[in-house]
Motif scaffolding. Structure first.
Motif, PDB file in Angstrom:
ATOM      1  N   TYR A   4     -17.534 -59.079  46.863  1.00 54.41           N
ATOM      2  CA  TYR A   4     -16.141 -58.797  47.197  1.00 54.41           C
ATOM      3  C   TYR A   4     -15.865 -57.289  47.208  1.00 54.41           C
ATOM      4  O   TYR A   4     -14.969 -56.823  47.908  1.00 54.41           O
ATOM      5  CB  TYR A   4     -15.200 -59.512  46.230  1.00 54.41           C
ATOM      6  N   LYS A   5     -16.623 -56.510  46.435  1.00 51.97           N
ATOM      7  CA  LYS A   5     -16.401 -55.071  46.384  1.00 51.97           C
ATOM      8  C   LYS A   5     -16.722 -54.397  47.718  1.00 51.97           C
ATOM      9  O   LYS A   5     -16.314 -53.258  47.951  1.00 51.97           O
ATOM     10  CB  LYS A   5     -17.218 -54.439  45.263  1.00 51.97           C
ATOM     11  N   GLN A  11     -11.084 -52.983  48.344  1.00 52.44           N
ATOM     12  CA  GLN A  11     -11.165 -51.568  47.964  1.00 52.44           C
ATOM     13  C   GLN A  11      -9.784 -50.913  48.025  1.00 52.44           C
ATOM     14  O   GLN A  11      -9.391 -50.174  47.118  1.00 52.44           O
ATOM     15  CB  GLN A  11     -12.136 -50.830  48.877  1.00 52.44           C
ATOM     16  N   LYS A  12      -9.043 -51.204  49.091  1.00 50.95           N
ATOM     17  CA  LYS A  12      -7.695 -50.634  49.246  1.00 50.95           C
ATOM     18  C   LYS A  12      -6.747 -51.182  48.185  1.00 50.95           C
ATOM     19  O   LYS A  12      -5.929 -50.443  47.630  1.00 50.95           O
ATOM     20  CB  LYS A  12      -7.139 -50.925  50.647  1.00 50.95           C
ATOM     21  N   ALA A  13      -6.840 -52.470  47.893  1.00 50.77           N
ATOM     22  CA  ALA A  13      -5.992 -53.084  46.866  1.00 50.77           C
ATOM     23  C   ALA A  13      -6.296 -52.498  45.495  1.00 50.77           C
ATOM     24  O   ALA A  13      -5.384 -52.239  44.702  1.00 50.77           O
ATOM     25  CB  ALA A  13      -6.184 -54.601  46.859  1.00 50.77           C
ATOM     26  N   ARG A  41       1.985 -56.376  36.775  1.00 54.52           N
ATOM     27  CA  ARG A  41       1.494 -57.735  37.034  1.00 54.52           C
ATOM     28  C   ARG A  41       1.346 -57.988  38.527  1.00 54.52           C
ATOM     29  O   ARG A  41       0.349 -58.563  38.978  1.00 54.52           O
ATOM     30  CB  ARG A  41       2.427 -58.772  36.409  1.00 54.52           C
ATOM     31  N   ALA A  42       2.313 -57.544  39.300  1.00 55.97           N
ATOM     32  CA  ALA A  42       2.282 -57.773  40.743  1.00 55.97           C
ATOM     33  C   ALA A  42       1.142 -56.996  41.406  1.00 55.97           C
ATOM     34  O   ALA A  42       0.420 -57.544  42.247  1.00 55.97           O
ATOM     35  CB  ALA A  42       3.620 -57.394  41.376  1.00 55.97           C
ATOM     36  N   VAL A  43       0.961 -55.735  41.023  1.00 61.56           N
ATOM     37  CA  VAL A  43      -0.071 -54.924  41.678  1.00 61.56           C
ATOM     38  C   VAL A  43      -1.473 -55.402  41.295  1.00 61.56           C
ATOM     39  O   VAL A  43      -2.394 -55.348  42.111  1.00 61.56           O
ATOM     40  CB  VAL A  43       0.127 -53.410  41.410  1.00 61.56           C
ATOM     41  N   LEU A  44      -1.647 -55.900  40.082  1.00 60.52           N
ATOM     42  CA  LEU A  44      -2.955 -56.441  39.691  1.00 60.52           C
ATOM     43  C   LEU A  44      -3.243 -57.776  40.356  1.00 60.52           C
ATOM     44  O   LEU A  44      -4.396 -58.150  40.540  1.00 60.52           O
ATOM     45  CB  LEU A  44      -3.047 -56.583  38.173  1.00 60.52           C
ATOM     46  N   PRO A  47      -5.562 -57.400  44.075  1.00 64.42           N
ATOM     47  CA  PRO A  47      -7.029 -57.466  44.141  1.00 64.42           C
ATOM     48  C   PRO A  47      -7.600 -58.719  43.475  1.00 64.42           C
ATOM     49  O   PRO A  47      -8.628 -59.236  43.923  1.00 64.42           O
ATOM     50  CB  PRO A  47      -7.491 -56.193  43.431  1.00 64.42           C
ATOM     51  N   THR A  48      -6.940 -59.225  42.438  1.00 66.64           N
ATOM     52  CA  THR A  48      -7.493 -60.409  41.772  1.00 66.64           C
ATOM     53  C   THR A  48      -7.395 -61.646  42.661  1.00 66.64           C
ATOM     54  O   THR A  48      -8.303 -62.486  42.654  1.00 66.64           O
ATOM     55  CB  THR A  48      -6.830 -60.677  40.407  1.00 66.64           C
TER      56      THR A  48
END
Length: 76
Positions: A4-5, A11-13, A41-44, A47-48
């Motif tokens: 996924y990396k 990468q952008k997230a 919480r929203a920004v994490l 990517p998750t």
């Protein structure tokens, strides 16, 4: 094996999450446990959810998790 990396979207997230965390440090102290907590919480979640979708068995499930990530982007 794909990782996924290697996904540009991940990468952008990830970069966005790091940038937002740095930005939040400059927020007023009284926002420490309210607004900043919600933004973190929203920004994490972005990517998750990309990672979770990437590791699902079907393209349909991956798209579902991308949709969730898009909702989190809107929230941020």
């Amino acid at each position: 094996m794909a990782n996924y990396k290697n996904l540009i979207v991940w990468q952008k997230a990830h970069q966005l999450a790091l940038m937002v965390y740095r930005l939040i440090e400059s927020f007023p102290r009284h926002e420490q446990y309210a607004l900043t907590s919600q933004i973190r919480r929203a920004v994490l979640s972005i990517p998750t959810n990309i990672v979770e979708g990437y590791n699902r068995k079907s393209k349909k499930e991956f798209i579902h998790f991308i949709d969730i990530a898009l909702g989190s982007i809107a929230e941020v």
